[in-house]
Design a protein around this motif. Structure first.
Motif: not given
Lengths: 142, 387
Positions: B187, B189, B191, B214-220, B223
């Motif tokens: 994790d 980021h 999240k 870089l492997e994971e979507e940053p949280p909007r 969100q």
């Protein structure tokens, strides 16, 4: 120096049983299992697996004292299986998972072999270490 | 955990001494146990006893003994090559300049050499499983690897020691760890808010993200916090000190975990049987009895209730003894050899005293004669290590 010998952390004493099941007398389908010479590595792993199983009402572990090399795991089930059976199931599931994971690791490593990344490895990892075993005898040949 | 989905492994990078991989669809407890087992439960070989014959350097005996213990020694296959705490001996000598790990000479039984240490056939079999450079300091004879500096000596000073390397695990002493570092992240980021960042005004602006982010979507920003989220993807980087290769560490780590579970299972199963035994003596008879032929077909104790897998009955797990009776074998007898230096101890266990210089093999036990004859190697047949 009265510190206990360090190997006592992982070597069972003479005649010591690795596991002890203490049935709970007040709560139905519950037991506390004492595992000797093991620590959080095993305790937390099993606890997490037990919690994911629907038959388990409660699972928790503790290491009563950091200087004592054992942990306790408390299990309560819904009655369809005894805590000991559930624990066995949990262990079997974990081992199965690890076996499949091991196969995947092996596959991944063999791909990397092809890439030539290991070719520069002088301390051949076991599978690539043909050079070390000159006699044509594999270490698996007994 | 409930493995609805199978675990996934992706190796991002494999180098001579490290491997970087991503583990998916496993839970946090497993990933952490895996990390712990790789760091602390994989056996390697390290100098454990040092007999100081002459030391006129500026460094005290204990200081040098400690440094010798820290030198990584090549230990491939040592769970099979040394089924028991076994030793290889080195003599080191120097009269000038820097004394480094390159000055360590490995003596004692090696393949192709005369094996005067253990006459038993079983011993020879163990030897056959050792590589030709087993027990040598990592990087010896490799010009690209600078040797480990042990001590600097000047004219007239002398250092002569005899070291005994033993197999052990890092739970006993960190020198036995095959890993120099294990990086572990999930994790990136944050999240799941498993960590709390200190910040002046804005945590996100002040804290750098790791490469794994870089492997994971940053949280909007809009969100909502998902309090049910569980870590599912783990980034590990296992760096070894060279005593074992990274692949060996990872595979042995998994095997070690399985063995821990197997020994627990065996303990659970053995329990009722034991209660039937008179006096409940001789715990785990199956484990001890069956181990005689190491690596051979697993005895049937197991298959009774097991699943599709089989592990050799050894699972007694904890039974492989590192220093099962410290001092017992070493201490006692003649204090003669202790005279020279006295301080030859890396572990407290050994501190006992005068180790009689009984020549090759006299003092210690050969494998198989030890307290745990029933040690056999973790089964290769579990999942086809055998090519």
């Amino acid at each position: 120096m009265n510190a206990p010998a360090r190997y006592e952390l992982f070597v069972l004493d003479e005649g010591e049983r690795p596991v002890e099941v203490i049935e709970d007398t007040k709560i139905p389908n519950a037991a506390t299992i004492k595992v000797m010479k093991q620590d959080h590595t095993l305790g937390n792993l099993i606890r997490a697996q037990l919690l994911s199983m629907p038959q388990v009402l409660f699972a928790g572990y503790k290491v009563p004292h950091p200087l004592q090399p054992h942990f306790l795991i408390k299990i309560q089930t819904d009655g369809t299986a005894t805590p000991t059976e559930i624990l066995e199931q949990a262990c079997n599931k974990l081992i199965q998972m690890m076996v499949s994971l091991e196969a995947k690791f092996k596959r991944e490593f063999s791909f990397k072999d092809v890439d030539g990344a290991v070719a520069e490895d002088p301390y051949g990892t076991v599978t690539a270490g043909g050079a070390t075993w000159t006699d044509g005898r594999d270490y698996l040949d007994f | 955990m409930a493995q609805e989905v199978d675990p996934i492994v992706r190796i991002r990078e494999l180098k001579k001494d490290q491997v970087n991989f991503v583990l998916e669809n496993v839970d946090l407890a497993f990933a952490n146990s895996f990390r712990r087992v790789m760091m602390a439960d994989i056996p390697t070989v390290a100098v454990d006893m040092v007999e100081v014959q002459t030391n006129t350097t500026v460094l005290p005996d204990e200081f040098i003994a400690h440094r010798l213990g820290m030198i990584p020694l090549v230990s491939h296959n040592c769970d099979q090559g040394m089924r028991y705490t076994r030793l290889s001996v080195m003599v080191e000598e120097g009269v000038t300049m820097d004394v480094t790990s390159a000055h360590l000479d490995v003596s004692g039984p090696h393949r192709g050499q005369e094996q005067h240490w253990n006459e038993e056939a079983e011993g020879n079999e163990e030897m056959a499983k050792r590589g030709s450079n087993f027990g040598h300091p990592v990087g010896k004879d490799d010009p690209n690897v600078p040797p480990v500096l042990i001590c600097k000596i000047r004219k007239g000073q002398e250092l002569k020691v005899r070291c005994i390397a033993k197999k052990g695990i890092a739970k006993e002493h960190a020198k036995w760890s095959p890993c120099s570092a294990v990086a572990f992240e999930y994790d990136p980021h944050n999240k799941m808010r498993h960590t709390t960042y200190w910040y002046e005004t804005d945590a996100r602006a002040e804290w750098p993200l790791s490469d794994n982010a870089l492997e994971e979507e940053p949280p909007r920003d809009d969100q909502p916090f998902d309090y049910n989220a569980r870590p599912n993807r783990f980034y590990l980087n296992v760096e070894t000190d060279g005593s074992l290769g990274p692949q060996e560490v990872v595979m042995k780590g998994l095997q070690e975990l399985q063995q821990k579970l197997a020994s627990l299972l065996l303990g659970l199963k053995a329990e009722p049987e034991l209660d039937l035994l008179p006096g409940g003596e001789a715990p785990l008879p199956p484990a001890n009895g069956a181990g005689g032929a190491p690596g051979m077909a697993p005895a049937s104790v197991w298959n009774a209730g097991g699943g599709s897998w089989n592990t050799s009955p050894t699972a007694g797990g904890a039974m492989w003894g590192t220093t099962p009776n410290p001092g017992g074998n070493w201490g006692s007898t003649t204090p003669a050899a202790a005279g020279a230096g006295g301080g030859w101890s890396t572990t407290p266990a050994a501190a006992g005293g005068g180790w009689a210089d009984t020549g090759a093999g006299g003092g210690w036990q050969s494998p198989g004669r030890g307290p745990n004859p029933g040690w056999s190697s973790p089964s290769q047949n579990v999942n086809g290590w055998a090519a």
